[in-house]
Design a protein around this motif. Structure first.
Motif, PDB file in Angstrom:
ATOM      1  N   THR A   1       0.830  -1.203   0.000  1.00  0.00           N
ATOM      2  CA  THR A   1       0.000   0.000   0.000  1.00  0.00           C
ATOM      3  C   THR A   1       0.860   1.246   0.000  1.00  0.00           C
ATOM      4  N   HIS A   2       2.164   1.070   0.248  1.00  0.00           N
ATOM      5  CA  HIS A   2       3.106   2.192   0.203  1.00  0.00           C
ATOM      6  C   HIS A   2       4.504   1.652  -0.052  1.00  0.00           C
TER       7      HIS A   2
ATOM      8  N   GLN B   1      11.942   0.632   2.876  1.00  0.00           N
ATOM      9  CA  GLN B   1      12.846   1.011   3.975  1.00  0.00           C
ATOM     10  C   GLN B   1      13.167  -0.220   4.801  1.00  0.00           C
TER      11      GLN B   1
ATOM     12  N   ARG C   1      -3.994   0.720  -3.747  1.00  0.00           N
ATOM     13  CA  ARG C   1      -5.048   0.885  -2.736  1.00  0.00           C
ATOM     14  C   ARG C   1      -6.398   0.852  -3.426  1.00  0.00           C
TER      15      ARG C   1
ATOM     16  N   GLN D   1       4.579   5.873  -5.735  1.00  0.00           N
ATOM     17  CA  GLN D   1       5.134   6.651  -4.629  1.00  0.00           C
ATOM     18  C   GLN D   1       6.643   6.612  -4.687  1.00  0.00           C
TER      19      GLN D   1
ATOM     20  N   GLU E   1       9.644   6.648  -1.753  1.00  0.00           N
ATOM     21  CA  GLU E   1       9.975   6.645  -0.337  1.00  0.00           C
ATOM     22  C   GLU E   1      11.394   7.159  -0.201  1.00  0.00           C
TER      23      GLU E   1
ATOM     24  N   PHE F   1       1.947   9.307  11.585  1.00  0.00           N
ATOM     25  CA  PHE F   1       2.194   8.037  10.882  1.00  0.00           C
ATOM     26  C   PHE F   1       2.745   7.088  11.928  1.00  0.00           C
TER      27      PHE F   1
ATOM     28  N   PHE G   1       4.962   4.962  11.718  1.00  0.00           N
ATOM     29  CA  PHE G   1       6.393   4.648  11.567  1.00  0.00           C
ATOM     30  C   PHE G   1       7.304   5.844  11.780  1.00  0.00           C
ATOM     31  N   THR G   2       6.735   6.988  12.133  1.00  0.00           N
ATOM     32  CA  THR G   2       7.592   8.149  12.432  1.00  0.00           C
ATOM     33  C   THR G   2       7.129   8.839  13.714  1.00  0.00           C
TER      34      THR G   2
ATOM     35  N   GLY H   1       4.387  13.289   3.147  1.00  0.00           N
ATOM     36  CA  GLY H   1       4.429  12.934   4.565  1.00  0.00           C
ATOM     37  C   GLY H   1       5.869  12.614   4.937  1.00  0.00           C
ATOM     38  N   CYS H   2       6.224  12.919   6.202  1.00  0.00           N
ATOM     39  CA  CYS H   2       7.614  12.693   6.599  1.00  0.00           C
ATOM     40  C   CYS H   2       7.703  12.616   8.115  1.00  0.00           C
ATOM     41  N   GLY H   3       8.876  12.352   8.609  1.00  0.00           N
ATOM     42  CA  GLY H   3       9.071  12.333  10.054  1.00  0.00           C
ATOM     43  C   GLY H   3      10.370  11.652  10.414  1.00  0.00           C
TER      44      GLY H   3
ATOM     45  N   ALA I   1      12.466   9.868   7.365  1.00  0.00           N
ATOM     46  CA  ALA I   1      11.896   9.200   6.194  1.00  0.00           C
ATOM     47  C   ALA I   1      10.828  10.112   5.612  1.00  0.00           C
ATOM     48  N   PHE I   2      10.521   9.881   4.360  1.00  0.00           N
ATOM     49  CA  PHE I   2       9.425  10.635   3.746  1.00  0.00           C
ATOM     50  C   PHE I   2       8.789   9.790   2.652  1.00  0.00           C
ATOM     51  N   GLY I   3       7.548  10.136   2.324  1.00  0.00           N
ATOM     52  CA  GLY I   3       6.839   9.420   1.267  1.00  0.00           C
ATOM     53  C   GLY I   3       6.022  10.414   0.463  1.00  0.00           C
TER      54      GLY I   3
HETATM   55  N1  DAH Z   1       3.809   5.638   3.697  1.00  0.00           N
HETATM   56  C1  DAH Z   1       3.050   6.867   3.773  1.00  0.00           C
HETATM   57  C2  DAH Z   1       1.816   6.759   2.915  1.00  0.00           C
HETATM   58  O1  DAH Z   1       1.756   5.940   2.085  1.00  0.00           O
HETATM   59  C3  DAH Z   1       3.875   8.027   3.272  1.00  0.00           C
HETATM   60  C4  DAH Z   1       4.943   8.342   4.247  1.00  0.00           C
HETATM   61  C5  DAH Z   1       4.717   9.258   5.243  1.00  0.00           C
HETATM   62  C6  DAH Z   1       6.162   7.706   4.172  1.00  0.00           C
HETATM   63  C7  DAH Z   1       5.691   9.561   6.156  1.00  0.00           C
HETATM   64  C8  DAH Z   1       7.147   8.003   5.089  1.00  0.00           C
HETATM   65  C9  DAH Z   1       6.896   8.937   6.090  1.00  0.00           C
HETATM   66  O2  DAH Z   1       8.341   7.430   5.049  1.00  0.00           O
HETATM   67  O3  DAH Z   1       7.876   9.207   6.976  1.00  0.00           O
HETATM   68  O4  DAH Z   1       0.910   7.540   3.088  1.00  0.00           O
END
Ligand code: DAH
Length: 359
Positions: free
Chosen positions: A174-175, A180, A201, A214, A216, A255, A257-258, A288-290, A311-313
């Motif tokens: 889904t992402h 990672q 999705r 996406q 990542e 999120f 994971f962050t 999105g990130c964190g 990380a960010f997506g």
């Molecule tokens: N995986 C998230 C999504 O699909 C996007 C994302 C947000 C990835 C924050 C990240 C992150 O690595 O830190 O909506």
């Protein structure tokens, strides 16, 4: 007899001069100087002459033979030169002609934007990592700190498959955050990767398709902090949208994971028809990130006291729509030739940060 020689010589010279090609010339040589050739026979005939005539006749015939060899050689050189000249003319290339017409076909905007963002992050020292589209629960959820039965698992409208692994169904990722996890488990830190790819999705409208793309990003090192995250992503959006004046803000978000988590907005101006990035006083959410959650680091076997990072997506289709002014996502995946001709990119114009992302 010797008067005949002059006549013969003149006749032979004419024949040699008239030989149109090397084949005919060789034929002539055999007819004259071969074992049974005309001149060879004459030389042989010397022995049947009265002895007092022999020396003169012998001399004369030998001279004739040499002269014939000479004219044959001359003609051979001339014919070879002519042949070479004709070939050079026939094979001549006009280097001043214009280049071939442009290649047919177009590069899909998703490929183009993937190449663009890869060029930008590569310049910042990121490598590209990959992972499979079909995933298991561990990489898509558990390792990313989604607790079992946590509603966040539903947040993603997951496509589950019939096949199972460890009692849980396999799924279409889904992402790209799955990558990672895979990358950290397979490699030693520090990490600095991006992972572009397909994601899935169960969703469909003008800005959502069941399959989308996406990218990542992941940076893990000993002293990486939120300031690095902000600098990296602000640099990225400015490079990507090719404007140095883009403003950005980071809004607190969630999120699994962050921690902390944020959403990045960039300044924009909205009109009825379009969104102009880098102008106006509106904000547009872009990614999105964190800071990577300690539980994620633990899940892949890293000590959060030693290693940390961000990380960010980001949605690739979405940033493609924004940059190139495409209002609807659905035609991206309809293989409509007219759409591709209009929105596609010229092949071989590879985006680079030094040569320009788009021309
Ligand atoms: N995986 C998230 C999504 O699909 C996007 C994302 C947000 C990835 C924050 C990240 C992150 O690595 O830190 O909506």
């Amino acid at each position: 007899m010797l008067a005949d020689i002059d006549a013969l010589k003149a006749e032979i010279e004419d024949a040699v001069e008239a030989a149109p090609d090397l084949g005919r010339l060789e034929q002539l040589r055999v007819e004259l100087l071969g074992k049974k050739g005309r001149v060879t026979e004459l030389v042989k005939g010397v022995s049947s002459l009265p002895p007092e005539e022999r020396p003169k006749a012998g001399q004369a015939f030998n001279q004739l033979k040499r002269q014939i060899e000479e004219v044959l050689a001359e003609r051979r050189t001339a014919l070879a030169d002519e042949a070479l000249h004709a070939r050079l003319l026939a094979e001549r290339i006009d280097v001043t002609l214009p280049a071939r017409p442009r290649a047919e076909g177009r590069i899909h905007p998703v490929s183009q934007v993937t190449d663009e963002l890869t060029a930008i992050f590569a310049d910042m020292g990121f490598a590209v990592a990959e992972g499979p589209d079909i995933e298991n629960d561990f990489h898509n959820f558990t390792a990313l700190n989604f607790p079992p039965e946590h509603p966040a698992r539903d947040m993603h409208d997951t496509f589950f498959l019939e096949a199972e692994e460890n009692g849980r169904p396999l799924l279409l990722r889904t992402h790209t955050s799955t990558i990672q996890v895979r990358h950290m488990m397979a490699n030693k830190p520090p990490y600095r990767i991006i992972a572009p790819g397909r994601t899935y999705r169960c969703d469909s409208d003008a800005t959502h398709t069941p399959m989308f793309h996406q990218v990542e990003g992941l940076v893990i090192d000993r002293r990486t902090h939120m300031g690095h995250l902000k600098g990296c992503l602000i640099d990225f959006v400015r490079a990507y949208f090719e404007r140095d004046d883009i403003t950005a803000r980071f809004r607190p978000s969630f999120f699994p994971f962050t921690e902390p988590s944020a959403e990045m907005d960039i300044g924009c101006r909205r009109t009825k028809e379009e969104i102009v990035v880098g102008e106006g006083s509106d904000w547009l959410e872009i990614l999105g990130c964190g800071m990577v959650h300690p539980n994620v680091l633990r899940a892949v076997g890293l000590d959060p006291a030693e290693w940390q990072g961000f990380a960010f997506g980001m949605g690739i289709d979405r940033i493609a729509m924004l940059k190139y002014g495409m209002p609807d996502l659905r035609p991206f995946f309809e293989a409509d030739l007219a759409w591709l001709r209009h929105y596609g990119f010229v092949p071989l114009d590879l985006p680079t940060t030094f040569g320009g992302l788009t021309r």
